[in-house]
Motif scaffolding. Structure first.
Motif, PDB file in Angstrom:
ATOM      1  N   VAL A  72      34.419  46.329  29.090  1.00  0.00           N
ATOM      2  CA  VAL A  72      33.055  45.835  28.146  1.00  0.00           C
ATOM      3  C   VAL A  72      34.113  44.082  29.009  1.00  0.00           C
ATOM      4  O   VAL A  72      33.048  43.294  29.441  1.00  0.00           O
ATOM      5  CB  VAL A  72      32.964  45.805  26.338  1.00  0.00           C
ATOM      6  CG1 VAL A  72      32.341  44.015  26.315  1.00  0.00           C
ATOM      7  CG2 VAL A  72      32.124  46.529  26.207  1.00  0.00           C
ATOM      8  N   LEU A  73      34.832  44.245  28.724  1.00  0.00           N
ATOM      9  CA  LEU A  73      35.999  42.736  29.478  1.00  0.00           C
ATOM     10  C   LEU A  73      35.707  42.514  30.896  1.00  0.00           C
ATOM     11  O   LEU A  73      35.970  42.138  30.979  1.00  0.00           O
ATOM     12  CB  LEU A  73      37.535  42.373  28.803  1.00  0.00           C
ATOM     13  CG  LEU A  73      37.679  41.702  28.351  1.00  0.00           C
ATOM     14  CD1 LEU A  73      37.601  40.263  28.481  1.00  0.00           C
ATOM     15  CD2 LEU A  73      39.864  42.133  28.772  1.00  0.00           C
ATOM     16  N   VAL A  74      36.070  43.928  31.693  1.00  0.00           N
ATOM     17  CA  VAL A  74      35.738  43.550  32.600  1.00  0.00           C
ATOM     18  C   VAL A  74      34.294  44.071  33.524  1.00  0.00           C
ATOM     19  O   VAL A  74      34.655  44.154  34.676  1.00  0.00           O
ATOM     20  CB  VAL A  74      36.772  44.863  33.328  1.00  0.00           C
ATOM     21  CG1 VAL A  74      38.764  44.425  32.742  1.00  0.00           C
ATOM     22  CG2 VAL A  74      36.736  45.905  33.503  1.00  0.00           C
ATOM     23  N   GLU A  75      33.552  44.014  32.469  1.00  0.00           N
ATOM     24  CA  GLU A  75      32.355  44.123  33.181  1.00  0.00           C
ATOM     25  C   GLU A  75      31.477  42.684  33.892  1.00  0.00           C
ATOM     26  O   GLU A  75      30.472  43.318  34.790  1.00  0.00           O
ATOM     27  CB  GLU A  75      31.427  44.970  32.166  1.00  0.00           C
ATOM     28  CG  GLU A  75      30.185  45.075  32.923  1.00  0.00           C
ATOM     29  CD  GLU A  75      29.004  45.362  31.586  1.00  0.00           C
ATOM     30  OE1 GLU A  75      29.205  44.963  30.798  1.00  0.00           O
ATOM     31  OE2 GLU A  75      27.956  45.905  32.253  1.00  0.00           O
ATOM     32  N   LYS A  76      31.657  42.301  32.875  1.00  0.00           N
ATOM     33  CA  LYS A  76      31.175  41.040  33.355  1.00  0.00           C
ATOM     34  C   LYS A  76      31.655  40.206  34.701  1.00  0.00           C
ATOM     35  O   LYS A  76      33.115  40.279  34.666  1.00  0.00           O
ATOM     36  CB  LYS A  76      31.038  39.757  32.204  1.00  0.00           C
ATOM     37  CG  LYS A  76      30.188  38.636  32.892  1.00  0.00           C
ATOM     38  CD  LYS A  76      29.572  37.826  31.494  1.00  0.00           C
ATOM     39  CE  LYS A  76      28.714  38.924  30.892  1.00  0.00           C
ATOM     40  NZ  LYS A  76      28.228  38.709  29.398  1.00  0.00           N
ATOM     41  N   LYS A  77      30.942  40.044  36.100  1.00  0.00           N
ATOM     42  CA  LYS A  77      31.619  39.834  37.653  1.00  0.00           C
ATOM     43  C   LYS A  77      31.859  38.113  37.732  1.00  0.00           C
ATOM     44  O   LYS A  77      31.856  38.070  38.330  1.00  0.00           O
ATOM     45  CB  LYS A  77      30.756  40.329  38.155  1.00  0.00           C
ATOM     46  CG  LYS A  77      30.102  41.265  38.659  1.00  0.00           C
ATOM     47  CD  LYS A  77      29.862  41.953  39.977  1.00  0.00           C
ATOM     48  CE  LYS A  77      29.952  43.393  40.019  1.00  0.00           C
ATOM     49  NZ  LYS A  77      29.127  44.247  40.852  1.00  0.00           N
ATOM     50  N   LEU A  78      32.636  37.685  36.780  1.00  0.00           N
ATOM     51  CA  LEU A  78      33.610  36.245  36.918  1.00  0.00           C
ATOM     52  C   LEU A  78      35.093  36.560  37.875  1.00  0.00           C
ATOM     53  O   LEU A  78      35.629  37.588  38.788  1.00  0.00           O
ATOM     54  CB  LEU A  78      34.949  36.791  35.167  1.00  0.00           C
ATOM     55  CG  LEU A  78      33.986  36.077  34.169  1.00  0.00           C
ATOM     56  CD1 LEU A  78      35.131  36.474  33.147  1.00  0.00           C
ATOM     57  CD2 LEU A  78      33.409  35.543  33.828  1.00  0.00           C
ATOM     58  N   PRO A  79      34.742  34.935  38.315  1.00  0.00           N
ATOM     59  CA  PRO A  79      36.391  35.521  39.823  1.00  0.00           C
ATOM     60  C   PRO A  79      37.148  35.869  39.663  1.00  0.00           C
ATOM     61  O   PRO A  79      37.962  35.640  38.284  1.00  0.00           O
ATOM     62  CB  PRO A  79      35.653  33.453  39.650  1.00  0.00           C
ATOM     63  CG  PRO A  79      34.938  33.589  38.892  1.00  0.00           C
ATOM     64  CD  PRO A  79      34.433  34.062  38.339  1.00  0.00           C
ATOM     65  N   GLY A  80      37.411  36.376  40.430  1.00  0.00           N
ATOM     66  CA  GLY A  80      39.060  37.553  40.046  1.00  0.00           C
ATOM     67  C   GLY A  80      39.347  38.671  39.633  1.00  0.00           C
ATOM     68  O   GLY A  80      40.274  39.248  39.125  1.00  0.00           O
ATOM     69  N   ILE A  81      37.864  38.751  39.338  1.00  0.00           N
ATOM     70  CA  ILE A  81      37.584  39.971  38.076  1.00  0.00           C
ATOM     71  C   ILE A  81      38.081  41.536  39.164  1.00  0.00           C
ATOM     72  O   ILE A  81      39.165  42.374  38.240  1.00  0.00           O
ATOM     73  CB  ILE A  81      36.204  41.084  37.585  1.00  0.00           C
ATOM     74  CG1 ILE A  81      36.378  41.429  36.133  1.00  0.00           C
ATOM     75  CG2 ILE A  81      35.612  41.015  38.750  1.00  0.00           C
ATOM     76  CD1 ILE A  81      36.511  40.680  34.629  1.00  0.00           C
ATOM     77  N   THR A  82      37.966  41.417  40.124  1.00  0.00           N
ATOM     78  CA  THR A  82      38.250  42.865  41.186  1.00  0.00           C
ATOM     79  C   THR A  82      39.987  42.974  40.485  1.00  0.00           C
ATOM     80  O   THR A  82      40.717  43.934  41.065  1.00  0.00           O
ATOM     81  CB  THR A  82      37.725  42.435  42.111  1.00  0.00           C
ATOM     82  OG1 THR A  82      36.345  42.379  42.604  1.00  0.00           O
ATOM     83  CG2 THR A  82      37.526  43.861  42.825  1.00  0.00           C
ATOM     84  N   PHE A  83      39.842  41.323  40.826  1.00  0.00           N
ATOM     85  CA  PHE A  83      41.867  41.346  40.680  1.00  0.00           C
ATOM     86  C   PHE A  83      42.287  42.725  39.329  1.00  0.00           C
ATOM     87  O   PHE A  83      43.160  43.387  39.389  1.00  0.00           O
ATOM     88  CB  PHE A  83      42.807  40.227  41.079  1.00  0.00           C
ATOM     89  CG  PHE A  83      43.779  40.383  40.242  1.00  0.00           C
ATOM     90  CD1 PHE A  83      44.949  40.460  41.091  1.00  0.00           C
ATOM     91  CD2 PHE A  83      43.795  39.792  39.232  1.00  0.00           C
ATOM     92  CE1 PHE A  83      46.331  40.717  40.366  1.00  0.00           C
ATOM     93  CE2 PHE A  83      45.709  39.361  38.791  1.00  0.00           C
ATOM     94  CZ  PHE A  83      46.405  39.965  39.486  1.00  0.00           C
ATOM     95  N   PHE A  84      41.532  42.078  38.057  1.00  0.00           N
ATOM     96  CA  PHE A  84      42.126  43.028  37.294  1.00  0.00           C
ATOM     97  C   PHE A  84      41.852  43.762  36.480  1.00  0.00           C
ATOM     98  O   PHE A  84      42.244  44.511  36.549  1.00  0.00           O
ATOM     99  CB  PHE A  84      41.090  41.281  36.055  1.00  0.00           C
ATOM    100  CG  PHE A  84      41.891  39.997  36.290  1.00  0.00           C
ATOM    101  CD1 PHE A  84      42.840  40.278  35.396  1.00  0.00           C
ATOM    102  CD2 PHE A  84      41.038  39.064  36.033  1.00  0.00           C
ATOM    103  CE1 PHE A  84      43.404  39.066  34.788  1.00  0.00           C
ATOM    104  CE2 PHE A  84      41.515  37.498  36.065  1.00  0.00           C
ATOM    105  CZ  PHE A  84      42.684  37.414  35.164  1.00  0.00           C
ATOM    106  N   ARG A  85      40.009  44.207  37.312  1.00  0.00           N
ATOM    107  CA  ARG A  85      40.502  45.630  37.345  1.00  0.00           C
ATOM    108  C   ARG A  85      41.156  46.535  37.949  1.00  0.00           C
ATOM    109  O   ARG A  85      42.083  47.415  37.367  1.00  0.00           O
ATOM    110  CB  ARG A  85      39.040  45.966  37.942  1.00  0.00           C
ATOM    111  CG  ARG A  85      37.634  45.532  36.936  1.00  0.00           C
ATOM    112  CD  ARG A  85      36.844  45.896  38.526  1.00  0.00           C
ATOM    113  NE  ARG A  85      35.606  45.609  37.420  1.00  0.00           N
ATOM    114  CZ  ARG A  85      34.277  45.687  37.753  1.00  0.00           C
ATOM    115  NH1 ARG A  85      33.542  45.999  39.296  1.00  0.00           N
ATOM    116  NH2 ARG A  85      32.563  44.949  36.756  1.00  0.00           N
ATOM    117  N   GLY A 119      27.242  50.348  33.525  1.00  0.00           N
ATOM    118  CA  GLY A 119      25.929  50.272  34.469  1.00  0.00           C
ATOM    119  C   GLY A 119      24.900  50.672  33.953  1.00  0.00           C
ATOM    120  O   GLY A 119      23.636  50.467  34.809  1.00  0.00           O
TER     121      GLY A 119
END
Lengths: 292, 304
Positions: free
Chosen positions: A89-102, A178
């Motif tokens: 749920v935390l990484v679902e929202k596409k905030l800037p840099g989210i790919t890095f965190f995932r 999704g």
């Protein structure tokens, strides 16, 4: 499919089918056959009837291994079904840099269990990071024997498995999230449901099927644990061999002059039944839940 | 991207993929308030520390000079006397590069075998009609319930009978076509619309042409997921090479590392350097390919 020669499909399927027969189906049958022999790692072996299974009944190490497996499963299940969902749920929202965190959250999954176990061995060392910090903060007066006490060692291995599994199950939940209708979230939001209530009344029911699947995966992999316990215990299975898992016992009997592939096969059959039971129970729960 | 055969948009067979465009049209709902943004980033950084922290600590240990106190009560992440000495010491004491090469050989064999074998079988099982198809498919499905460790002993016996015990090929062989990968490819091919095939047949394309020109280009996402997982699986595997290999000079990295930790348990810096040598390549591979990986996840390649 008029332009097919009849054997074309078979040409395509045969390699995979051969592998399936030689490296999956035949070994399954052969495991049963071997379990009635006293085959050695070097070769040979004769039929010994039910002797291996009689030995199983009196094997104290196996009893510890089974107990450890059950503890492993019971502790891993709640943590690994809940935390990865929260992460997803935390990484679902596409905030800037989210790919890095995932990607970063997935790193422990990508690393070898041997590598991460060696890292944890150093962190949990008598003079390692955890004991050092805890002593500095005055929580403990002497180092906790994370790697030499029977129960602490088991607990350390369990925490390692949980830590390593977070990213893996997060990705599975992420794929499932999704499919949870955005409309449902919007409708709930319009009705005045806050994020917490939306989580419990929209997200959780939406990923229910995935949750069951994940709990099956968690239980089975907890019962199959090997590398974490093997490395953290330095290959010795803890004090008196009481921190072995079933797979560790199988490995021990697979090698050396003391090795006994027949007995290792009997242990494999135990492992099979131990892993199939939770699978069936959870699949059953799933069906009953779906009907209700 | 070829729109017609986009696997994310199935036309004929039902799949569990999200209908296209669901995320559009929800105006305003996707915007995140500044406060929520701050909370989210704080949580993300917190989890980041938990997941990446141990790796950084190990990296730092591996770089700390021999004169530096690594046991200090107040842990220091940055080495005071950074040095690569321990990396050199590790490569001098155990043949790490040979181990790495061995791991690479096994991984390449496993990736090649799986991409090829699983694509061919997956295509035939999903796109071609033939007698016995259902039975073959059922066999692949049935083996999924069987944990690999259950058959590992008799698998070893099989490999030994082939004369491949204590060889790298013996390590790679059983994993070269995984049943799960066949089913992943089967699923990927199945979600292509059947009309494309029918059109190709009308145009006179045979099965091979349909595989090469229509099938494979449209399932690249799943192929990369299969390849990435096969590589990681082979590179990280420990139990199987531990059972098959007995000569120290044939060890793969994971088995070699375990050997190293047994021999140098009193020198954490050395072990840390060894683990980093095993860890860094796989991180590079994953970081480079993560784009395909997460795309494959969205295509539904990771559904258990």
């Amino acid at each position: 499919m008029r332009y097919n020669r009849w054997f074309t499909p078979w040409v395509l399927v045969i390699p995979a089918l051969t592998w399936l027969l030689v490296f999956n189906l035949w070994p399954s049958i052969n495991t049963v056959i071997l379990s009635f022999t006293n085959a050695r790692p070097i070769g040979g072996g004769t039929f010994v009837g039910l002797k291996n299974f009689e030995t199983l009944l009196h094997d104290e190490q196996l009893r510890w291994a089974l107990l450890n497996s059950v503890i492993y499963m019971v502790v891993c299940l709640p943590f690994l079904t809940v935390f990865p969902l929260l992460l997803a749920v935390l990484v679902e929202k596409k905030l800037p840099g989210i790919t890095f965190f995932r990607t970063a959250f997935y790193t422990p999954v990508v690393a070898s269990a041997v590598v991460v176990a060696l890292i944890w061995q150093w962190i949990l060392d008598d003079r390692g990071l955890v004991n050092g910090l805890a002593e500095k903060l005055g929580v403990i007066s002497g180092p906790l024997p994370f790697l030499s006490d029977q129960w602490l060692l088991l607990l350390s291995a369990i925490s390692l498995t949980i830590w390593k599994g977070l990213g893996y199950y997060m990705i599975i939940y992420l794929a499932a999230l999704g499919n949870v209708g955005r409309e449902l979230h919007e409708a709930a939001a319009v009705d005045g449901a806050g994020p917490v209530r939306r989580f419990f009344y929209v997200t959780v029911p939406g990923v229910r099927g995935t949750m069951i699947l994940i709990s099956i995966l968690i239980s089975v992999s907890a019962l199959r644990v090997f590398s974490e316990l093997f490395i953290l215990s330095g290959g010795k299975g803890g004090p008196g061999g009481r921190d072995n898992s079933v797979v560790m016992l199988i490995q021990q009997y697979s090698q050396g002059f003391e090795g006994n592939l027949g007995y290792a096969s009997a242990l494999s059959i135990v492992l099979f039944f131990v892993t199939v039971v939770p699978m069936l129970v959870l699949a059953r729960l799933n069906r009953r839940g779906a009907e209700a | 991207m070829t729109t017609v055969t986009d696997p994310a948009r199935p036309v004929v067979k039902e799949t569990s993929g999200p209908p296209a465009g669901r995320r559009r049209g929800s105006f305003g709902f996707n915007t995140v308030s500044p406060r929520e943004k701050v909370v989210r980033y704080l949580l993300l950084v917190f989890v980041l520390l938990i997941t990446i922290g141990p790796f950084l600590w190990q990296l730092s240990t591996s770089l700390k000079g021999s004169g530096e106190d690594i046991y200090t009560r107040i842990p220091k992440l940055l080495p005071a006397q950074p040095t690569f000495d321990h990396y050199k010491a590790v490569t001098d004491t155990i043949p790490v590069w040979d181990y790495a090469r061995n791991s690479l050989v096994v991984a390449v064999l496993v990736v090649g075998g799986n991409v090829l074998g699983a694509s061919l079988a997956g295509f035939a099982l999903s796109r071609l009609q033939f007698r016995g198809r259902k039975l073959v498919l059922g066999l692949f499905l049935a083996t999924l319930v069987l944990p690999g460790e259950v058959t590992i002993i008799s698998q070893y016996v099989t490999v030994r009978e082939f004369g491949l015990a204590n060889t790298l090929f013996g390590v790679a062989l059983p994993g070269m076509i995984g049943a799960l990968n066949v089913l992943l490819m089967y699923n990927a091919f199945r979600s292509l619309p059947i009309e494309v095939d029918q059109a190709a047949i009308v145009d006179g394309a045979n099965a091979w042409q349909r595989l090469v020109y229509i099938g494979l280009p449209s399932v690249r996402g799943t192929i990369s997921v299969v390849a990435i997982f096969a590589f990681i699986g082979a590179w990280d595997d420990f139990l199987w090479p531990l059972i098959v290999l007995t000569d120290p000079d044939k060890y793969t990295l994971t088995v070699g590392l375990q050997y190293l930790s047994g021999t140098f348990s009193n020198n954490p810096r050395l072990i840390a350097a060894g683990t980093m040598i095993a860890f860094i390549p796989i991180v590079i591979v994953f970081a480079t390919l993560q784009r395909f990986f997460f795309k494959g996840v969205e295509e539904g390649a990771v559904k258990g």
